[in-house]
Structure formats: C-alpha cells, structure tokens
Design a protein around this motif. Structure first.
Motif, PDB file in Angstrom:
ATOM      1  N   PHE A 140       1.142  10.802   2.429  1.00 56.06           N
ATOM      2  CA  PHE A 140       0.680  10.116   1.223  1.00 56.06           C
ATOM      3  C   PHE A 140       1.458   8.830   1.018  1.00 56.06           C
ATOM      4  O   PHE A 140       0.888   7.770   0.749  1.00 56.06           O
ATOM      5  N   THR A 141       2.773   8.924   1.160  1.00 56.17           N
ATOM      6  CA  THR A 141       3.586   7.766   0.825  1.00 56.17           C
ATOM      7  C   THR A 141       3.419   6.649   1.849  1.00 56.17           C
ATOM      8  O   THR A 141       3.517   5.479   1.533  1.00 56.17           O
ATOM      9  N   SER A 160       0.639   6.017   3.218  1.00 57.18           N
ATOM     10  CA  SER A 160      -0.787   5.648   3.128  1.00 57.18           C
ATOM     11  C   SER A 160      -1.526   5.917   4.424  1.00 57.18           C
ATOM     12  O   SER A 160      -2.460   5.204   4.764  1.00 57.18           O
ATOM     13  N   SER A 200      -0.954  -0.496  -4.348  1.00 60.47           N
ATOM     14  CA  SER A 200      -1.396   0.626  -3.511  1.00 60.47           C
ATOM     15  C   SER A 200      -2.882   0.880  -3.698  1.00 60.47           C
ATOM     16  O   SER A 200      -3.612   1.143  -2.739  1.00 60.47           O
ATOM     17  N   GLY A 248       4.172   3.118  -3.914  1.00 61.51           N
ATOM     18  CA  GLY A 248       3.348   3.262  -5.107  1.00 61.51           C
ATOM     19  C   GLY A 248       3.776   4.476  -5.910  1.00 61.51           C
ATOM     20  O   GLY A 248       4.951   4.863  -5.893  1.00 61.51           O
ATOM     21  N   LEU A 249       2.819   5.084  -6.575  1.00 59.91           N
ATOM     22  CA  LEU A 249       3.125   6.264  -7.379  1.00 59.91           C
ATOM     23  C   LEU A 249       3.760   7.356  -6.523  1.00 59.91           C
ATOM     24  O   LEU A 249       4.545   8.152  -7.005  1.00 59.91           O
ATOM     25  N   GLY A 250       3.394   7.377  -5.233  1.00 60.96           N
ATOM     26  CA  GLY A 250       3.963   8.372  -4.320  1.00 60.96           C
ATOM     27  C   GLY A 250       5.476   8.275  -4.283  1.00 60.96           C
ATOM     28  O   GLY A 250       6.173   9.296  -4.269  1.00 60.96           O
ATOM     29  N   ASN A 251       6.008   7.074  -4.270  1.00 63.93           N
ATOM     30  CA  ASN A 251       7.461   6.888  -4.211  1.00 63.93           C
ATOM     31  C   ASN A 251       8.113   7.046  -5.574  1.00 63.93           C
ATOM     32  O   ASN A 251       9.156   7.673  -5.712  1.00 63.93           O
ATOM     33  N   MET A 272      -6.088   8.179   6.403  1.00 67.07           N
ATOM     34  CA  MET A 272      -7.390   8.015   5.775  1.00 67.07           C
ATOM     35  C   MET A 272      -8.004   6.630   5.884  1.00 67.07           C
ATOM     36  O   MET A 272      -9.023   6.374   5.276  1.00 67.07           O
ATOM     37  N   SER A 297       0.832  -1.193   0.000  1.00 66.63           N
ATOM     38  CA  SER A 297       0.000   0.000   0.000  1.00 66.63           C
ATOM     39  C   SER A 297       0.874   1.252   0.000  1.00 66.63           C
ATOM     40  O   SER A 297       0.621   2.211  -0.724  1.00 66.63           O
ATOM     41  N   ALA A 298       1.905   1.230   0.803  1.00 60.57           N
ATOM     42  CA  ALA A 298       2.753   2.419   0.946  1.00 60.57           C
ATOM     43  C   ALA A 298       3.561   2.706  -0.317  1.00 60.57           C
ATOM     44  O   ALA A 298       3.619   3.841  -0.791  1.00 60.57           O
ATOM     45  N   TYR A 303      -5.593   8.587  -8.877  1.00 61.55           N
ATOM     46  CA  TYR A 303      -4.512   7.610  -8.873  1.00 61.55           C
ATOM     47  C   TYR A 303      -4.627   6.670 -10.078  1.00 61.55           C
ATOM     48  O   TYR A 303      -3.648   6.339 -10.737  1.00 61.55           O
ATOM     49  N   SER A 317      -5.515  -0.848  -1.731  1.00 65.53           N
ATOM     50  CA  SER A 317      -5.720  -0.416  -0.345  1.00 65.53           C
ATOM     51  C   SER A 317      -6.568   0.848  -0.273  1.00 65.53           C
ATOM     52  O   SER A 317      -7.025   1.240   0.794  1.00 65.53           O
ATOM     53  N   LEU A 318      -6.752   1.498  -1.407  1.00 67.29           N
ATOM     54  CA  LEU A 318      -7.628   2.677  -1.428  1.00 67.29           C
ATOM     55  C   LEU A 318      -9.083   2.243  -1.591  1.00 67.29           C
ATOM     56  O   LEU A 318     -10.002   2.958  -1.209  1.00 67.29           O
TER      57      LEU A 318
END
Ligand code: TRP
Length: 458
Positions: free
Chosen positions: A233-234, A236, A328, A28-31, A239, A25-26, A112, A331-332
């Motif tokens: 965000f990164t 996760s 990721s 993802g695109l964030g990283n 939320m 989950s952590a 996302y 998990s959303l």
C-alpha cells in the motif's frame, strides 16, 4: 513491434519529476495515518522490521517490474499489459492484471478520499482553535461528532475529490507534474519542521524505543500479513498507479536506481512520521499507542491541544497530511483516466468527470459505514474495514504476485532487458532472483498464513 513507443498523454519533464511523482504517490495516508497506528496496534519494533524487510525484498523488485511494464508500453495499465502480452505472445489472461489494478485503484480512492476528508476537517478545527485544552474524552467526542455526521463527511470527501479532479484533468505535465513539483517540497519542509518540533517537545527516546525494540514474541502471521499489505500500500504498488506513472518516465532514466530512491524516501517518511507521532503520544499522559485508526484523530489533538505552541503544530501537521494524501490520490485516479482516454477517445476532462463521480458514489458506502450503517458487518468487518482489508491485504499482494510471475517468467526476455539495460549483470541477476522466487513465494506464504490466522480467530 516498436520497442519503445511514445505516450499519447505526455512524458515527465525529467527523471526527478518521476521520482517526485512516484514519491508523492507513495507518501500519503499510508505513511502518516496507517503506518503509525498499525505499528502501534501490533506492538511496534518487530512489526516495523518486518515491514522494512517486505519493502526491500518484495516491494522494490515488484515496483521495478511495474515501472518496467508501464515504460515498455507507455500506456495505461490495461493497455500496457495488453502490449506486453501481445509482444510476448503469451496467454491473454495476463491482461486481467491491468483490469484488477484499475479496479482496485478506484476502490482505494473511494475510501481514501473520505479519510483525507477527516484530515481537512481537522485542519479547519485546528485553525478555529477547537482543540484548545481538549481532554481525552472531549477528543473522542470531537471525532465521533465528525464521523457520525454523514453530510459533513460527504462535504469533505467531495472537496477532496474536487482537488484531485482539477490536477488530473489538467494533464500529465501541466497538472500532475506541476502539482507534484509544488506539493513535494512543501511536504518535505513540513515534515522536517514537525519532526524537529516533536523532538523538542515530545518524548523522542520512548518513541525510538517503541519503534525499534524488536520483541518477536508479539509477532503473529496476521501481523506479518498486515506488514506486507502495508508495504504494498505504502509503495503504491500492485495496482497500476506506478505502472501508469512509469509510462511517463523518460527512456534514459534508470528504473533500478529510481525505484530505490523512491522506496528509501517512502520508508524514511513512514519512520519519521512514526517517531513524530509516538514522541507526542508518549509525552501526553493517558494516550495509548495502540489506539487504532483514531490514533491520529484522537490522540494527536489531545497532545496538540495541551502543549505550548500546539495549535501551530497541529495546523502544520494536518496541512501536511492533506498535501500528502492529495499527491497520492491523484495517482489513484490517473490510471483509469488514462485508460478511458485511450479506449473511448474522450477528452481528459470528460474522463475525469465520469470517474470522479463513480468514485464519489462508491465513497458514500465508506461514509455511511461510520454512522448509519456501522452495524452492518460481514465477517466482523464494516464496509470500510472490508474494503481496506480486501484492497491492501488481498488485491495488492495478489496482483503483485502476478506481476512478479509475469515479468519474471512470461514476458519476452529482450523486452525486459532493454528496460533494465543500465543494470550491471550482477544486479540484474539479483533482481530477477528476487522477482522470480523470493517475492512470489514470500507473498504466497504470508498471504495464506495471514488469511488463515485472521479468519480462524473470527
Ligand atoms: N501509497 C499511498 C499511501 O501510502 C496510497 C496509494 C496511492 C496507493 N496510490 C496507490 C496504494 C496505489 C496502493 C496502490 O498513502
């Protein structure tokens, strides 16, 4: 009240499945997409340091609190908050944490899926050899051809959401658990291979200098806000994704140790992705590290198109991005799905159909904000920019703040302690101090200063 209820959705098959799922989950695109371009935009070095400090001092304690809330109730975020509120005999307004969480998860997923769709499109472009010997201008054109074509974007957005749908619809153990144990090892292997190739072929030394040269003069409050938002965000957190995953965590696993492992893996992937991308960027003349959201989709193709073996590197890279985004995105979706099942007693499949259609429809807003509606702006932001800013820099930190205050001060003490029973007294005290004082105060200051800084310059 039962201190450790059972989950109606299932339990991860072990501590490592939770670690893999939370890391999935952590990471993802964030990283891979956001961290390098935001670090590039804000000048590297000092930004990276602030980001890591935010992860350690704010992110980790809040993440522990979130996992704790999930595991204490073994329910979806909304009902997990209800459970904690009732058990602690506190005011019911705290329940909104769960609602805001699920709502922001769906908002995030809506954009996302569109960005993940770009990566899928580029994977196909690379396989077809479309990047061969592209120049900078041609790469810009390729990218603008993609984002200016709403149908093509919708096609990929839908494909990506379908992938998420299949995993979540199959359930916690058969879907999420199995997908994660297959996807994560692939992700790590790809990352290591890419990293070695980037070191061999790229300019690793310049990348290192860029990411670790601490030039504090370049830091503004706006950058600090961005670093904190990115940290949330990164990881996760803020939320309910991690709350939902925490609900399936085995009772005997240590929350503190597990969260620390996830945070370290997540930061390591961001740094490795940064080193890898900037090694390639600095080795290719004419590409700037501050290229913005297009960094991955414009700069990297030029590099891939013009180096020996670049096509293979490119295929590996975009495949990596798609896998990471996929693990990721599920998990959303999961928190809202779990909630619908609990609340409306409908089947998992039905819940998935309803929610993916909702997210799909909302995603059309992001799709159009890159073409037909790109000139419609509020406070200088397009629909996509506004959604990104609202979720990462406002909703996540504020719910993180609320979670810290709730678990730190409001939740019944014995309910908190029973989840943290493995922690030594000393570490429990450190954690509580970070959660009660440092994290909320830091979030508020950074938030206020960052928002002021951003909007005073518009
Ligand atoms: N952490 C993911 C990434 O870095 C994105 C993500 C997944 C997320 N679940 C989340 C962000 C929940 C915030 C909240 O790409």
């Amino acid at each position: 009240m039962d201190v450790q209820p059972k989950s109606m959705h299932g339990i991860w098959s072990g501590r490592w499945t939770f670690i893999l799922a939370a890391t999935g989950s952590a990471v993802g695109l964030g990283n891979l997409w956001k961290f390098p371009y935001v670090a590039g935009t804000f000048g590297g070095g000092a930004f990276v340091l602030i980001y890591l400090v935010c992860i350690l001092l704010i992110g980790v304690p809040v993440m522990m609190a979130e996992v704790l809330l999930g595991r204490a109730a073994r329910k979806s975020p909304i009902n997990a908050m209800d459970h904690a509120v009732v058990a602690s005999e506190s005011r019911s307004a705290w329940r909104y944490i769960g609602w805001v969480g699920i709502f922001s998860a769906l908002l995030i997923l809506s954009f996302y899926a569109v960005i993940a769709g770009w990566a899928m499109d580029y994977l196909i472009l690379t396989v077809k050899g479309a990047l061969f010997e592209v120049s900078g201008d041609e790469a810009v054109l390729l990218f603008s051809n993609l984002v200016s074509d709403p149908l093509r974007l919708i096609l990929w957005q839908s494909t990506f959401l379908a992938l998420c749908f299949f995993v979540v619809a199959a359930g916690v153990q058969k879907g999420l658990g199995r997908a994660i144990t297959i996807l994560m090892p692939i992700l790590f292997i790809l990352l290591i291979v890419m990293m070695l190739l980037a070191v061999l072929k790229g300019d690793f030394f310049s990348a290192w200098k860029f990411l670790f040269a601490f030039d504090f003069a370049s830091i503004t409050w706006r950058a600090v806000l961005e670093a904190m938002g990115l940290a949330f965000f990164t990881l996760s957190i803020g939320m309910g994704a991690i709350m939902a995953y925490g609900a399936y965590m085995p009772a005997e696993a240590s929350i503190g140790r597990t969260v620390l492992v996830v945070a370290i893996l997540d930061s390591a992937v961001a740094i490795i992705a940064g080193l890898m991308i900037f090694s390639i960027v600095f080795a290719t003349p004419g590409i700037e590290p501050s290229a913005g959201p297009g960094l991955m989709f414009i700069s990297l193709p030029v590099a891939f198109g013009n180096m020996a073996g670049g096509q293979i590197l490119g295929i590996l890279f975009f495949f990596l991005v798609v896998i990471a985004a996929w693990s990721s995105a599920i998990s959303l979706l999961e928190p809202a799905v779990a909630w619908l099942i609990e609340e409306k007693t409908i089947s998992r499949q039905r819940a998935c159909v309803i929610l993916s259609s909702l997210v799909w429809t909302l995603g059309i807003g992001t799709v159009l904000s890159f073409n037909i509606a790109k000139d419609i702006k509020v406070a200088g932001l397009t629909f996509f920019d506004a959604l990104d800013f609202l979720t990462a820099n406002i909703m996540l930190p504020l719910s993180g703040f609320a979670i810290a205050i709730f678990v730190g001060f409001i939740m019944r003490d014995d309910l908190v302690r029973v989840q943290m029973s493995d922690l030594k007294i000393k570490y429990l005290a450190y954690w509580l101090w970070l959660l009660r004082y440092l994290a909320p105060i830091a979030v508020l200051i950074i938030f206020a200063m960052g928002i002021y800084d951003k909007f005073s310059s518009v």
